[in-house]
Design a protein around this motif. Structure first.
Motif, mmCIF file in Angstrom:
data_model
loop_
_atom_site.group_PDB
_atom_site.id
_atom_site.type_symbol
_atom_site.label_atom_id
_atom_site.label_comp_id
_atom_site.label_asym_id
_atom_site.label_seq_id
_atom_site.Cartn_x
_atom_site.Cartn_y
_atom_site.Cartn_z
ATOM 1 N N LEU A 45 6.199 1.743 -11.546
ATOM 2 C CA LEU A 45 5.718 0.893 -10.437
ATOM 3 C C LEU A 45 5.665 2.053 -9.089
ATOM 4 N N ALA A 46 6.452 3.274 -9.428
ATOM 5 C CA ALA A 46 5.895 4.120 -8.788
ATOM 6 C C ALA A 46 4.173 4.459 -8.473
ATOM 7 N N ILE A 47 3.534 4.149 -9.575
ATOM 8 C CA ILE A 47 2.029 4.806 -9.693
ATOM 9 C C ILE A 47 2.224 3.640 -9.177
ATOM 10 N N THR A 48 1.990 1.955 -9.236
ATOM 11 C CA THR A 48 1.630 1.428 -9.097
ATOM 12 C C THR A 48 1.419 1.026 -7.201
ATOM 13 N N ALA A 49 2.560 1.590 -6.386
ATOM 14 C CA ALA A 49 2.432 1.134 -5.147
ATOM 15 C C ALA A 49 1.446 2.468 -4.874
ATOM 16 N N GLY A 50 1.547 3.156 -5.190
ATOM 17 C CA GLY A 50 0.381 4.391 -4.811
ATOM 18 C C GLY A 50 -0.985 3.790 -5.061
ATOM 19 N N GLY A 51 -0.748 3.351 -5.639
ATOM 20 C CA GLY A 51 -2.592 2.149 -6.254
ATOM 21 C C GLY A 51 -2.662 1.413 -5.178
ATOM 22 N N LEU A 52 -1.762 0.434 -4.458
ATOM 23 C CA LEU A 52 -1.543 -0.946 -3.599
ATOM 24 C C LEU A 52 -1.781 0.384 -2.369
ATOM 25 N N LEU A 53 -1.173 1.726 -1.432
ATOM 26 C CA LEU A 53 -1.385 2.429 -0.294
ATOM 27 C C LEU A 53 -2.393 2.390 -0.212
ATOM 28 N N VAL A 54 -3.489 3.133 -1.597
ATOM 29 C CA VAL A 54 -5.100 4.080 -1.532
ATOM 30 C C VAL A 54 -5.626 2.869 -1.162
ATOM 31 N N TYR A 55 -5.190 2.294 -1.504
ATOM 32 C CA TYR A 55 -6.910 0.059 -1.785
ATOM 33 C C TYR A 55 -6.613 -0.224 -0.049
ATOM 34 N N ALA A 56 -5.022 -0.650 0.140
ATOM 35 C CA ALA A 56 -4.765 -1.107 1.681
ATOM 36 C C ALA A 56 -5.668 -0.272 2.676
ATOM 37 N N ALA A 57 -5.415 0.916 2.244
ATOM 38 C CA ALA A 57 -5.892 2.010 3.479
ATOM 39 C C ALA A 57 -7.485 2.601 3.396
ATOM 40 N N ASN A 58 -8.406 1.778 2.114
ATOM 41 C CA ASN A 58 -9.112 2.458 2.051
ATOM 42 C C ASN A 58 -10.304 0.877 1.555
ATOM 43 N N LEU A 61 3.509 11.187 -8.793
ATOM 44 C CA LEU A 61 4.352 10.861 -7.357
ATOM 45 C C LEU A 61 4.768 12.217 -6.047
ATOM 46 N N ILE A 62 4.053 13.053 -6.133
ATOM 47 C CA ILE A 62 3.610 13.876 -4.916
ATOM 48 C C ILE A 62 2.610 13.261 -4.317
ATOM 49 N N GLY A 63 1.735 12.395 -4.728
ATOM 50 C CA GLY A 63 0.509 12.308 -3.810
ATOM 51 C C GLY A 63 1.174 10.582 -3.463
ATOM 52 N N ALA A 86 -5.880 11.163 3.199
ATOM 53 C CA ALA A 86 -6.732 11.726 2.024
ATOM 54 C C ALA A 86 -6.512 12.972 1.084
ATOM 55 N N PHE A 87 -5.009 13.566 1.490
ATOM 56 C CA PHE A 87 -4.925 14.866 1.030
ATOM 57 C C PHE A 87 -4.230 14.056 -0.445
ATOM 58 N N GLY A 88 -2.681 12.624 0.162
ATOM 59 C CA GLY A 88 -2.138 11.900 -0.906
ATOM 60 C C GLY A 88 -2.713 11.206 -1.725
ATOM 61 N N TRP A 89 -4.402 10.196 -1.337
ATOM 62 C CA TRP A 89 -4.470 10.154 -2.517
ATOM 63 C C TRP A 89 -4.947 11.169 -3.613
ATOM 64 N N ARG A 90 -5.616 12.390 -3.521
ATOM 65 C CA ARG A 90 -5.584 12.732 -4.419
ATOM 66 C C ARG A 90 -5.270 13.474 -5.254
ATOM 67 N N LEU A 91 -3.966 13.920 -4.161
ATOM 68 C CA LEU A 91 -3.229 14.041 -5.246
ATOM 69 C C LEU A 91 -2.836 13.047 -6.605
ATOM 70 N N TYR A 92 -2.911 11.955 -5.790
ATOM 71 C CA TYR A 92 -2.189 11.034 -6.908
ATOM 72 C C TYR A 92 -2.904 10.227 -8.013
ATOM 73 N N ALA A 117 8.034 17.204 -0.570
ATOM 74 C CA ALA A 117 8.667 18.591 -0.749
ATOM 75 C C ALA A 117 9.499 18.259 -2.028
ATOM 76 N N MET A 118 10.298 17.486 -2.122
ATOM 77 C CA MET A 118 11.592 17.432 -3.413
ATOM 78 C C MET A 118 10.634 17.636 -4.804
ATOM 79 N N TYR A 119 9.639 16.545 -4.308
ATOM 80 C CA TYR A 119 8.605 17.095 -6.045
ATOM 81 C C TYR A 119 8.009 17.507 -5.997
ATOM 82 N N ALA A 120 7.372 18.892 -5.130
ATOM 83 C CA ALA A 120 6.579 19.371 -4.903
ATOM 84 C C ALA A 120 7.409 20.457 -4.970
ATOM 85 N N SER A 121 8.758 20.735 -5.389
ATOM 86 C CA SER A 121 9.896 21.898 -5.010
ATOM 87 C C SER A 121 9.692 21.658 -7.742
ATOM 88 N N PHE A 122 9.783 20.392 -7.254
ATOM 89 C CA PHE A 122 10.237 20.102 -9.308
ATOM 90 C C PHE A 122 8.953 20.331 -9.356
#
Length: 254
Positions: free
Chosen positions: A110-123, A238-240, A9-15, A205-210
């Motif tokens: 495409l990375a944002i698309t991947a995030g949506g797929l991951l959230v969908y698959a998990a829920n 992307l952090i999400g 949930a932490f990741g998908w809410r950042l997303y 962590a790297m994206y957060a540092s960006f």
């Protein structure tokens, strides 16, 4: 909610927050996000931009709420995959296939698309085998995106190095190369499954540092730039996504 979903949930809410930020920027500027290259002469372009902005805000907000998270993620996955990646950026690819920046732009979407797929698959209430396949497809998509991001650091070293704070030792070029290699190594790890979760955690962590070292200071220096605001929002998303990939890899191992 299971303990595993609580972690994700932490990741998908950042997303979701990153997508909402992109939608808010579209409303504020009255135009499309910089990663959505709609032709300038497109009929009723401004009205369509506002409609898309409202959609992104609504879908991002849906991702934040447990009861609607699957619907929001599904809507974002379809929109980004079909409209943004294939239709909009596909047109750009056909016209500028020799330019590396074209592939980097597609990789962001495409990375944002991947995030949506991951959230969908998990829920979503879908078959476990289908959820596992969607998760793996999203992980592979993100791995490819990481490779492209890493390559861009070297292809556009003259643009990447100046983004690194000058006070950071040993040099701007060193960190531009290091983060480029980090992206490539993480992409290989995610694609091969070798130390994949560690790689995704380090990418997070790297994206957060960006945000702290690059995008945030750029925004403070030039708060009127739509592009800089957009880069901040994309980086939050992307952090999400990287967080989601890391947690999904942990679940896959179990």
């Amino acid at each position: 909610m299971t303990a595993e979903k609580t972690t994700m949930a932490f990741g998908w809410r950042l997303y979701g927050l990153g997508v909402m930020a992109l939608g808010a920027l579209c409303l504020a500027w009255g135009t499309f996000d910089t990663g959505q290259p709609v032709p300038r002469n497109f009929p009723d372009r401004t009205a369509l931009a506002y409609a898309v902005a409202v959609f992104m805000l609504a879908a991002g907000a849906a991702v934040e709420w447990r009861r609607t998270v699957a619907w929001g993620a599904a809507a974002l996955s379809v929109y980004y995959a079909v409209v943004v990646v294939i239709l909009l950026n596909g047109r750009v690819l056909l016209a500028h296939y020799t330019q590396y920046g074209t592939y980097e732009g597609i990789a962001e979407q495409l990375a944002i698309t991947a995030g949506g797929l991951l959230v969908y698959a998990a829920n979503a209430r879908i078959d476990a085998a289908l959820a596992a396949r969607l998760t793996r497809v999203a992980q592979l998509m993100f791995g490819v995106c990481a490779l492209i991001f890493g390559g861009a650091h070297f292809v556009y070293m003259n643009l990447t190095a100046p983004l690194v704070p000058k006070w950071l030792p040993p040099s701007q070029e060193f960190w531009a190369c290091a983060t480029g290699l980090g992206h490539i190594a993480a992409g290989v790890a995610i694609l091969t499954g070798v130390r994949a979760r560690l790689a995704a955690i380090l990418l997070t962590a790297m994206y957060a540092s960006f945000t702290l070292l690059v995008h945030g200071p750029m925004l403070l220096a030039n708060p009127s730039s739509h592009w800089i605001w957009s880069e901040n929002a994309v980086n939050i998303a992307l952090i999400g996504v990287a967080w989601l990939v890391a947690d999904s890899l942990a679940l896959t191992r179990r």
